[in-house]
Design an enzyme around this catalytic site. Structure first.
Site, PDB file in Angstrom:
ATOM      1  N   GLN A  14       1.016  -1.314   0.144  1.00  0.00           N
ATOM      2  CA  GLN A  14       0.375   0.293   0.328  1.00  0.00           C
ATOM      3  C   GLN A  14       0.828   1.063   0.282  1.00  0.00           C
ATOM      4  O   GLN A  14       0.037   2.774  -0.186  1.00  0.00           O
ATOM      5  CB  GLN A  14      -0.794   0.194   1.620  1.00  0.00           C
ATOM      6  CG  GLN A  14      -2.006  -1.475   1.065  1.00  0.00           C
ATOM      7  CD  GLN A  14      -2.666  -1.299   2.539  1.00  0.00           C
ATOM      8  OE1 GLN A  14      -2.815  -0.524   3.267  1.00  0.00           O
ATOM      9  NE2 GLN A  14      -3.077  -2.191   3.015  1.00  0.00           N
ATOM     10  N   HIS A  45      -1.081   0.278   5.619  1.00  0.00           N
ATOM     11  CA  HIS A  45      -1.095   0.879   6.845  1.00  0.00           C
ATOM     12  C   HIS A  45      -1.137   2.152   6.562  1.00  0.00           C
ATOM     13  O   HIS A  45      -0.671   2.384   7.869  1.00  0.00           O
ATOM     14  CB  HIS A  45      -1.690   0.123   7.889  1.00  0.00           C
ATOM     15  CG  HIS A  45      -3.100  -0.307   8.258  1.00  0.00           C
ATOM     16  ND1 HIS A  45      -4.227  -1.623   8.696  1.00  0.00           N
ATOM     17  CD2 HIS A  45      -3.688  -1.350   7.077  1.00  0.00           C
ATOM     18  CE1 HIS A  45      -4.747  -1.746   8.663  1.00  0.00           C
ATOM     19  NE2 HIS A  45      -4.548  -1.978   7.159  1.00  0.00           N
ATOM     20  N   GLU A  50     -15.481   3.808   8.633  1.00  0.00           N
ATOM     21  CA  GLU A  50     -15.771   4.855   9.736  1.00  0.00           C
ATOM     22  C   GLU A  50     -15.669   5.787   9.251  1.00  0.00           C
ATOM     23  O   GLU A  50     -14.918   6.476   8.238  1.00  0.00           O
ATOM     24  CB  GLU A  50     -15.223   4.874  11.463  1.00  0.00           C
ATOM     25  CG  GLU A  50     -15.684   3.906  12.547  1.00  0.00           C
ATOM     26  CD  GLU A  50     -14.549   3.850  13.649  1.00  0.00           C
ATOM     27  OE1 GLU A  50     -14.820   2.531  14.179  1.00  0.00           O
ATOM     28  OE2 GLU A  50     -13.915   4.670  13.509  1.00  0.00           O
ATOM     29  N   TYR A  87     -10.105 -10.299  10.501  1.00  0.00           N
ATOM     30  CA  TYR A  87      -9.991 -11.044   9.079  1.00  0.00           C
ATOM     31  C   TYR A  87     -10.307 -12.339   9.336  1.00  0.00           C
ATOM     32  O   TYR A  87     -10.909 -13.161   8.738  1.00  0.00           O
ATOM     33  CB  TYR A  87      -8.830 -11.095   7.888  1.00  0.00           C
ATOM     34  CG  TYR A  87      -8.660  -9.580   7.641  1.00  0.00           C
ATOM     35  CD1 TYR A  87     -10.092  -9.009   7.668  1.00  0.00           C
ATOM     36  CD2 TYR A  87      -7.631  -9.021   8.318  1.00  0.00           C
ATOM     37  CE1 TYR A  87      -9.600  -7.826   6.548  1.00  0.00           C
ATOM     38  CE2 TYR A  87      -6.958  -7.041   7.947  1.00  0.00           C
ATOM     39  CZ  TYR A  87      -8.880  -6.618   6.646  1.00  0.00           C
ATOM     40  OH  TYR A  87      -8.535  -6.007   7.023  1.00  0.00           O
TER      41      TYR A  87
END
Length: 377
Positions: free
Chosen positions: A81, A149, A247, A268
């Site tokens: 990422q 992240h 969220e 998960y």
């Protein structure tokens, strides 16, 4: 992680199999051939500045021509990422040509695998071909050996409808360090606020608190992937949950948003995370998505280009379900949501409102696109 990949493939297959739906907007491709574009900013004269996750920053002309990578871009830890992520132009860009970049910063030691999220300021050269005066004004501590992240959404602060000289940066917990989101001696899982020169604002909530990093504005975040000011200049953010529990939050100074002590999702493998979905002293999200939509990008529509009914709505990209979500707002609550661009069937990475009042989205793909959303009559 294999299970997550399988789930995403199932979702993609389901999305592909869905029948066409009537769309209230017409997508118009502005540019294509972008490599995993992550963020778009609006330059003068109808041009665009687009980041590509592998590490390139490009100018897209008004006619859709994609320029060569700009020189002077910081080296990024590309992978997973990570890479070159958000870009925001300074409020006074037309005068000072300054911009802010967020990216995954490699370790200082050659060959080390640790990395972190960094925020840099730079100046776009007069010919638009390179970055000058590049300076890192914030670097997340500690660096972690992870490719996940990073967070990395940037918002310039406003007060009384004017820039206040600060910048917010949404960060992630780096996945493997989720418990650190509750620890105030790290930047992991935090929303931070710094001055544009990298110094700490004197009114940050943890300034002077022993054992706390002064850049922290709020904490208990998992992975902030969208952040924006609404029409009143108030900060909002969207972040990924685990399996469920994505969220929408309105971060306030000194507020603990709970991750991983509380969450509306599960791990998960289906196991419970933390202590439940609520706890005294920890903020509830304004809205949560279960199942997860994998939100990315956030904007408040202030223009009336799509009619009064859409003005004041929030728009969020969905990577997982490959659509754009419109959140109908009633005050500070969500009164309903609408799925858009389902026929496009592409991962929506970023959504912004342009100077023309129209919405623009980026699609996350090896051949990604910049798309303008035209209102239908």
């Amino acid at each position: 992680m294999v299970a997550v990949g399988a789930l995403m493939q199932m979702v993609a297959n389901e999305a592909t199999a869905q029948p066409a739906v009537a769309e209230p907007v017409t997508p118009q491709v502005v540019a294509k051939g972008l490599r995993h574009p992550w963020a778009v900013a609006f330059l003068p004269e109808g041009r665009f500045l687009v980041t590509e996750r592998p590490g390139a920053l490009r100018v897209v002309q008004a006619d859709g021509q994609v320029g060569a990578p700009l020189q002077g871009v910081p080296t990024v830890a590309a992978g997973g990422q990570g890479g070159l992520l958000d870009v925001v132009l300074d409020h006074d860009f037309e005068r000072n040509r300054r911009l802010y970049l967020c990216y995954s910063e490699p370790a200082d030691e050659p060959g080390a695998k640790a990395n972190s999220t960094a925020l840099a300021s730079a100046r776009l050269s007069a010919d638009g071909a390179r970055l000058e005066q590049v300076r890192v004004i914030f670097s997340q501590r500690p660096k972690v050996a992870s490719t996940a992240h990073f967070g990395c959404r940037i918002v310039q602060g406003m007060q009384d409808s004017r820039p206040d000289g600060t910048v917010f940066l949404g960060l992630g917990d780096r996945y493997s360090e989720r418990d650190s989101a509750q620890k105030l001696d790290t930047h992991l899982g935090k929303l931070v606020r710094v001055n544009l020169d990298g110094s700490v604002p004197k009114d940050n909530p943890l300034v002077g608190r022993a054992g706390a990093l002064p850049e922290i504005y709020s904490w208990g975040h998992r992975n902030i992937q969208g952040a924006a000011l609404d029409g009143q200049g108030r900060l909002w953010a969207v972040e990924h949950g685990a399996q469920g529990g994505d969220e929408l939050n309105r971060p306030l100074p000194g507020v603990n948003h709970g991750w991983p002590v509380i969450t509306h999702g599960v791990d998960y493998n289906g196991s419970k995370i933390g202590e439940g979905s609520a706890k005294a002293g920890m903020a509830q999200p304004v809205w949560q998505w279960t199942p997860s939509i994998a939100p990315s990008g956030l904007v408040w529509l202030t223009s009336d280009r799509y009619g009064k009914a859409w003005q004041g709505s929030a728009f969020v990209g969905s990577l997982k379900f490959r659509h754009l979500v419109r959140l109908q707002m009633k005050g500070d609550t969500v009164a309903g949501q609408q799925s858009l661009l389902q026929n496009l069937n592409q991962r929506i990475r970023d959504v912004r409102q342009g100077p023309d009042g129209l919405l623009y989205v980026l699609t996350d793909a090896p051949d990604g696109q910049l798309i303008r959303l035209l209102p239908k009559p």
